[in-house]
Design a protein around this motif. Structure first.
Motif, PDB file in Angstrom:
ATOM      1  N   VAL A 198       0.803  -1.227   0.000  1.00  0.00           N
ATOM      2  CA  VAL A 198       0.000   0.000   0.000  1.00  0.00           C
ATOM      3  C   VAL A 198       0.838   1.280   0.000  1.00  0.00           C
ATOM      4  O   VAL A 198       0.291   2.379  -0.090  1.00  0.00           O
ATOM      5  N   HIS A 199       2.149   1.155   0.136  1.00  0.00           N
ATOM      6  CA  HIS A 199       3.061   2.307   0.078  1.00  0.00           C
ATOM      7  C   HIS A 199       2.723   3.393   1.101  1.00  0.00           C
ATOM      8  O   HIS A 199       2.932   4.586   0.847  1.00  0.00           O
ATOM      9  N   GLY A 220       6.155   6.836  -1.821  1.00  0.00           N
ATOM     10  CA  GLY A 220       5.114   6.760  -0.813  1.00  0.00           C
ATOM     11  C   GLY A 220       3.751   7.025  -1.417  1.00  0.00           C
ATOM     12  O   GLY A 220       3.640   7.631  -2.480  1.00  0.00           O
ATOM     13  N   GLY A 221       2.708   6.572  -0.728  1.00  0.00           N
ATOM     14  CA  GLY A 221       1.351   6.781  -1.198  1.00  0.00           C
ATOM     15  C   GLY A 221       0.591   7.745  -0.304  1.00  0.00           C
ATOM     16  O   GLY A 221       0.736   7.703   0.920  1.00  0.00           O
ATOM     17  N   GLU A 222      -0.204   8.627  -0.905  1.00  0.00           N
ATOM     18  CA  GLU A 222      -1.000   9.585  -0.150  1.00  0.00           C
ATOM     19  C   GLU A 222      -2.387   9.705  -0.765  1.00  0.00           C
ATOM     20  O   GLU A 222      -2.538   9.660  -1.997  1.00  0.00           O
ATOM     21  N   ALA A 223      -3.396   9.875   0.078  1.00  0.00           N
ATOM     22  CA  ALA A 223      -4.743  10.156  -0.416  1.00  0.00           C
ATOM     23  C   ALA A 223      -4.747  11.526  -1.083  1.00  0.00           C
ATOM     24  O   ALA A 223      -4.080  12.461  -0.637  1.00  0.00           O
ATOM     25  N   ALA A 224      -5.497  11.638  -2.171  1.00  0.00           N
ATOM     26  CA  ALA A 224      -5.596  12.904  -2.904  1.00  0.00           C
ATOM     27  C   ALA A 224      -7.074  13.255  -3.109  1.00  0.00           C
ATOM     28  O   ALA A 224      -7.964  12.469  -2.780  1.00  0.00           O
ATOM     29  N   GLU A 225      -7.323  14.422  -3.658  1.00  0.00           N
ATOM     30  CA  GLU A 225      -8.696  14.881  -3.860  1.00  0.00           C
ATOM     31  C   GLU A 225      -9.411  13.993  -4.882  1.00  0.00           C
ATOM     32  O   GLU A 225      -8.791  13.261  -5.637  1.00  0.00           O
ATOM     33  N   ASP A 226     -10.748  14.071  -4.881  1.00  0.00           N
ATOM     34  CA  ASP A 226     -11.598  13.354  -5.835  1.00  0.00           C
ATOM     35  C   ASP A 226     -11.389  11.841  -5.778  1.00  0.00           C
ATOM     36  O   ASP A 226     -11.372  11.158  -6.805  1.00  0.00           O
ATOM     37  N   ASN A 227     -11.208  11.319  -4.556  1.00  0.00           N
ATOM     38  CA  ASN A 227     -11.083   9.878  -4.340  1.00  0.00           C
ATOM     39  C   ASN A 227      -9.939   9.276  -5.155  1.00  0.00           C
ATOM     40  O   ASN A 227     -10.069   8.192  -5.729  1.00  0.00           O
ATOM     41  N   GLN A 228      -8.841  10.000  -5.191  1.00  0.00           N
ATOM     42  CA  GLN A 228      -7.663   9.504  -5.886  1.00  0.00           C
ATOM     43  C   GLN A 228      -6.553   9.208  -4.891  1.00  0.00           C
ATOM     44  O   GLN A 228      -6.611   9.597  -3.728  1.00  0.00           O
ATOM     45  N   PHE A 229      -5.559   8.490  -5.379  1.00  0.00           N
ATOM     46  CA  PHE A 229      -4.398   8.133  -4.559  1.00  0.00           C
ATOM     47  C   PHE A 229      -3.165   8.488  -5.369  1.00  0.00           C
ATOM     48  O   PHE A 229      -3.078   8.151  -6.556  1.00  0.00           O
ATOM     49  N   LYS A 230      -2.227   9.219  -4.760  1.00  0.00           N
ATOM     50  CA  LYS A 230      -1.055   9.644  -5.507  1.00  0.00           C
ATOM     51  C   LYS A 230       0.214   9.039  -4.920  1.00  0.00           C
ATOM     52  O   LYS A 230       0.308   8.771  -3.727  1.00  0.00           O
ATOM     53  N   MET A 231       1.163   8.797  -5.795  1.00  0.00           N
ATOM     54  CA  MET A 231       2.470   8.289  -5.411  1.00  0.00           C
ATOM     55  C   MET A 231       3.482   9.428  -5.492  1.00  0.00           C
ATOM     56  O   MET A 231       3.563  10.111  -6.523  1.00  0.00           O
ATOM     57  N   VAL A 232       4.226   9.639  -4.403  1.00  0.00           N
ATOM     58  CA  VAL A 232       5.145  10.773  -4.323  1.00  0.00           C
ATOM     59  C   VAL A 232       6.559  10.288  -3.992  1.00  0.00           C
ATOM     60  O   VAL A 232       6.759   9.177  -3.504  1.00  0.00           O
ATOM     61  N   ASP A 233       7.513  11.159  -4.289  1.00  0.00           N
ATOM     62  CA  ASP A 233       8.917  10.859  -4.004  1.00  0.00           C
ATOM     63  C   ASP A 233       9.112  10.767  -2.496  1.00  0.00           C
ATOM     64  O   ASP A 233       9.077  11.780  -1.792  1.00  0.00           O
ATOM     65  N   GLU A 259       7.851  15.149  -4.579  1.00  0.00           N
ATOM     66  CA  GLU A 259       7.356  15.365  -5.940  1.00  0.00           C
ATOM     67  C   GLU A 259       6.363  14.260  -6.300  1.00  0.00           C
ATOM     68  O   GLU A 259       6.583  13.083  -6.011  1.00  0.00           O
ATOM     69  N   GLU A 260       5.272  14.618  -6.943  1.00  0.00           N
ATOM     70  CA  GLU A 260       4.279  13.625  -7.344  1.00  0.00           C
ATOM     71  C   GLU A 260       4.748  12.893  -8.597  1.00  0.00           C
ATOM     72  O   GLU A 260       5.088  13.505  -9.600  1.00  0.00           O
ATOM     73  N   PHE A 261       4.752  11.545  -8.515  1.00  0.00           N
ATOM     74  CA  PHE A 261       5.135  10.732  -9.663  1.00  0.00           C
ATOM     75  C   PHE A 261       3.926  10.428 -10.543  1.00  0.00           C
ATOM     76  O   PHE A 261       3.965  10.566 -11.749  1.00  0.00           O
ATOM     77  N   PHE A 262       2.848   9.956  -9.933  1.00  0.00           N
ATOM     78  CA  PHE A 262       1.625   9.652 -10.670  1.00  0.00           C
ATOM     79  C   PHE A 262       0.503   9.466  -9.662  1.00  0.00           C
ATOM     80  O   PHE A 262       0.725   9.389  -8.460  1.00  0.00           O
ATOM     81  N   ARG A 263      -0.737   9.392 -10.154  1.00  0.00           N
ATOM     82  CA  ARG A 263      -1.890   9.144  -9.296  1.00  0.00           C
ATOM     83  C   ARG A 263      -2.895   8.283 -10.046  1.00  0.00           C
ATOM     84  O   ARG A 263      -2.839   8.150 -11.266  1.00  0.00           O
ATOM     85  N   PHE A 264      -3.826   7.687  -9.294  1.00  0.00           N
ATOM     86  CA  PHE A 264      -4.868   6.886  -9.914  1.00  0.00           C
ATOM     87  C   PHE A 264      -6.146   7.002  -9.111  1.00  0.00           C
ATOM     88  O   PHE A 264      -6.128   7.341  -7.926  1.00  0.00           O
TER      89      PHE A 264
END
Length: 274
Positions: A198-199, A220-233, A259-264
């Motif tokens: 789950v990072h 690392g993984g973090e919750a983001a807006e609009d029910n998304q999850f982002k992966m960051v440095d 820094e944000e790498f990507f989100r889903f």
């Protein structure tokens, strides 16, 4: 009185140099090297290190051979054994050939080792071609038989997919048959379960046993807006201390740029894996 300390790493997502994938430019092996150096410089003096899966990102034989050199360097630096389990991005046959240097096989990789009276059991929750994971009947039967004999200082179970119900995560991020595994672990000498996938750092209890799902060294993984999850440095690891009464977990974060790498989308991810 403290029995021992061990280091919990997870989700390294390493590949050999010049591999062409979405993480090729992120120097993820260098992050793992920096973790081993940080542990050494911090004078933690662990008894062992365990890496709970996603050693590689869709690795081949050459990738796993390279990862073995990184692991061996870290083991030599800390002068302790480094144990691994497989995650959903790992592949059994290339792992056995490249990392273990044995005949390629799709057999699950699981084991039991005892270090200073603490038994470490590694389980293979990875299922070929799937994001979710489970522990097969062969491993469950072996585990039940192994746990009939208690270890002197208790047992730690390591696997990739967590047992904890992490708020907001799709169900496929949990171990699919966690109830079955929990039934085998309950009432035994198991004092902790360590996982990844789950990072993000999560610590709680399941069936009365401390469960740890750690952040990755890769990101690392973090919750983001609009029910998304982002992966960051981000890069981190856990120091787990074993005491007479149980375990404690200290999460260590290395400096990162965030820094944000990507989100889903969590909803899209859940629908894709149904």
């Amino acid at each position: 009185m403290e029995k021992l300390k061990f280091i919990h790493l997870t989700d390294t997502h390493m590949n050999a140099p010049h591999t062409d994938n979405m993480f090729s430019k992120l120097n993820l092996a260098e992050k793992v090297k920096s973790v081993f150096a940080h542990i050494h410089d911090s004078k933690v003096s662990p008894a062992f290190v365990v890496i709970t899966g996603d050693l590689s990102h869709e690795g081949n034989v050459q990738d796993y051979a390279y990862i073995r050199t990184i692991v061996d360097e870290g083991s030599a630096l800390l002068n302790v054994p480094v144990y691994v389990v497989l995650g959903n991005h790992d592949h059994r046959a290339p792992f056995r050939e490249g990392f273990l240097q044995e005949e390629a096989s799709e057999q699950p990789y699981f084991y039991s080792h005892t270090i200073q009276g603490v038994r470490l059991i590694g389980l293979n929750s990875q299922i070929k071609g799937h994001h979710h994971g489970e522990i097969d009947t062969e491993q469950l039967a072996w585990l039940e038989e192994t746990l009939r004999t208690p270890a002197e200082n208790g047992t730690i179970v390591a696997l990739h997919h967590p047992l904890l119900n992490i708020n907001g995560m799709p169900a496929d991020h949990l171990l699919a048959n966690r109830e079955q595994l929990g039934a085998v672990l309950e009432g035994t000498d198991v004092i902790g379960v360590v996982a990844g996938h789950v990072h993000t750092n999560n610590v709680g209890t399941y069936k009365g046993i401390c469960n740890v799902a750690a952040t990755g060294t890769a990101f690392g993984g973090e919750a983001a807006e609009d029910n998304q999850f982002k992966m960051v440095d981000f890069c981190g690891y856990n120091i787990v201390s074993v005491f007479e009464e149980g375990i404690t977990v200290q999460s260590i974060a290395l400096p990162g740029m965030q820094e944000e790498f990507f989100r889903f989308s969590l909803e899209a991810a859940a629908a894709h894996n149904e």
